[in-house]
Write a protein that holds these residues in place. Structure first.
Motif, PDB file in Angstrom:
ATOM      1  N   GLN A  63       7.918  -9.223  -8.490  1.00  0.00           N
ATOM      2  CA  GLN A  63       7.579  -8.544  -7.233  1.00  0.00           C
ATOM      3  C   GLN A  63       8.395  -9.134  -6.090  1.00  0.00           C
ATOM      4  O   GLN A  63       8.949  -8.403  -5.267  1.00  0.00           O
ATOM      5  N   GLN A  73       8.523   0.782  -4.375  1.00  0.00           N
ATOM      6  CA  GLN A  73       7.493   1.482  -5.143  1.00  0.00           C
ATOM      7  C   GLN A  73       7.157   0.712  -6.423  1.00  0.00           C
ATOM      8  O   GLN A  73       5.988   0.615  -6.799  1.00  0.00           O
ATOM      9  N   LEU A  87       5.060  -2.159  -5.416  1.00  0.00           N
ATOM     10  CA  LEU A  87       3.724  -1.680  -5.048  1.00  0.00           C
ATOM     11  C   LEU A  87       2.881  -1.424  -6.283  1.00  0.00           C
ATOM     12  O   LEU A  87       1.687  -1.738  -6.306  1.00  0.00           O
ATOM     13  N   ASN A  88       3.483  -0.878  -7.321  1.00  0.00           N
ATOM     14  CA  ASN A  88       2.744  -0.598  -8.550  1.00  0.00           C
ATOM     15  C   ASN A  88       2.288  -1.873  -9.247  1.00  0.00           C
ATOM     16  O   ASN A  88       1.301  -1.848  -9.986  1.00  0.00           O
ATOM     17  N   THR A  96       1.653  -5.016  -7.642  1.00  0.00           N
ATOM     18  CA  THR A  96       0.932  -6.000  -6.842  1.00  0.00           C
ATOM     19  C   THR A  96      -0.573  -5.761  -6.841  1.00  0.00           C
ATOM     20  O   THR A  96      -1.037  -4.636  -6.989  1.00  0.00           O
ATOM     21  N   THR A  97      -1.300  -6.853  -6.679  1.00  0.00           N
ATOM     22  CA  THR A  97      -2.758  -6.777  -6.604  1.00  0.00           C
ATOM     23  C   THR A  97      -3.278  -7.289  -5.263  1.00  0.00           C
ATOM     24  O   THR A  97      -4.432  -7.046  -4.934  1.00  0.00           O
ATOM     25  N   ASP A  98      -2.455  -7.995  -4.492  1.00  0.00           N
ATOM     26  CA  ASP A  98      -2.871  -8.522  -3.190  1.00  0.00           C
ATOM     27  C   ASP A  98      -3.047  -7.370  -2.204  1.00  0.00           C
ATOM     28  O   ASP A  98      -2.148  -6.543  -2.018  1.00  0.00           O
ATOM     29  N   ALA A  99      -4.218  -7.313  -1.555  1.00  0.00           N
ATOM     30  CA  ALA A  99      -4.546  -6.185  -0.682  1.00  0.00           C
ATOM     31  C   ALA A  99      -3.627  -6.098   0.537  1.00  0.00           C
ATOM     32  O   ALA A  99      -3.183  -5.009   0.911  1.00  0.00           O
ATOM     33  N   ARG A 109      -0.196  -5.021  -0.574  1.00  0.00           N
ATOM     34  CA  ARG A 109      -0.233  -3.596  -0.936  1.00  0.00           C
ATOM     35  C   ARG A 109      -0.162  -2.717   0.301  1.00  0.00           C
ATOM     36  O   ARG A 109       0.533  -1.704   0.313  1.00  0.00           O
ATOM     37  N   LEU A 116       3.399  -2.891   1.623  1.00  0.00           N
ATOM     38  CA  LEU A 116       4.311  -2.172   0.724  1.00  0.00           C
ATOM     39  C   LEU A 116       4.103  -0.669   0.806  1.00  0.00           C
ATOM     40  O   LEU A 116       5.063   0.102   0.728  1.00  0.00           O
ATOM     41  N   ASP A 117       2.846  -0.248   0.965  1.00  0.00           N
ATOM     42  CA  ASP A 117       2.559   1.176   1.112  1.00  0.00           C
ATOM     43  C   ASP A 117       3.227   1.726   2.376  1.00  0.00           C
ATOM     44  O   ASP A 117       3.842   2.806   2.353  1.00  0.00           O
ATOM     45  N   ALA A 154       5.309  -7.665   3.695  1.00  0.00           N
ATOM     46  CA  ALA A 154       4.809  -7.730   2.324  1.00  0.00           C
ATOM     47  C   ALA A 154       5.331  -8.977   1.621  1.00  0.00           C
ATOM     48  O   ALA A 154       4.591  -9.627   0.874  1.00  0.00           O
TER      49      ALA A 154
END
Length: 139
Positions: free
Chosen positions: A26, A75, A78-79, A81-84, A87, A90-91, A112
């Protein structure tokens, strides 16, 4: 019963061993996207972007091909990662890249990267330095 517990512990250990490689991937993807989106380094003087022969083929951050490449890299990150907080950044970066706003996408990607580096313990590609040149510099 002991075999089942041993199997469960080995699976858990394997999952924890594989976790850093996902985090490093990531970080590498986000760092590469930031580099792709970075503009030519302007230092307040008249400069030519063609100092060397290979610079004639180099494209900088505002190029549509670079923005599309960075959108794909962001993208993918983003797919994974688990960190809110990462995310959310990245979104935003993916949305900005799809809207062809390369400077905003780069700033969100730098945010990010900051959160991903915090989650990774401050070690990894891009955590020690992020490109600090271009029109915008993230704080």
């Amino acid at each position: 019963m002991n075999k089942l517990m041993g199997l469960a512990l080995s699976v858990a250990a394997l999952a924890l061993w594989a976790l850093p490689s996902v985090a490093q991937a990531q970080l590498a993807e986000v760092n590469e996207a930031i580099k792709v989106l970075t503009d030519y380094p302007g230092v307040g003087k008249r400069h030519t972007a063609f100092a060397t022969p290979e610079d004639f083929t180099k494209t900088w951050g505002a190029d549509v091909r670079n923005i599309d490449k960075a959108a794909g890299l962001l993208q993918e990150a983003l797919n994974k990662t688990t960190d809110a907080k990462a995310r959310a950044q990245l979104d935003l970066a993916v949305d900005y890249a799809k809207a062809r706003l390369h400077k905003e996408a780069r700033l969100s990607a730098q945010g990010a990267l900051y959160y991903l580096c915090q989650a990774a313990g401050g070690s990894g590609e891009g955590c020690d330095k992020v490109p600090k040149f271009g029109s915008y510099v993230a704080p």
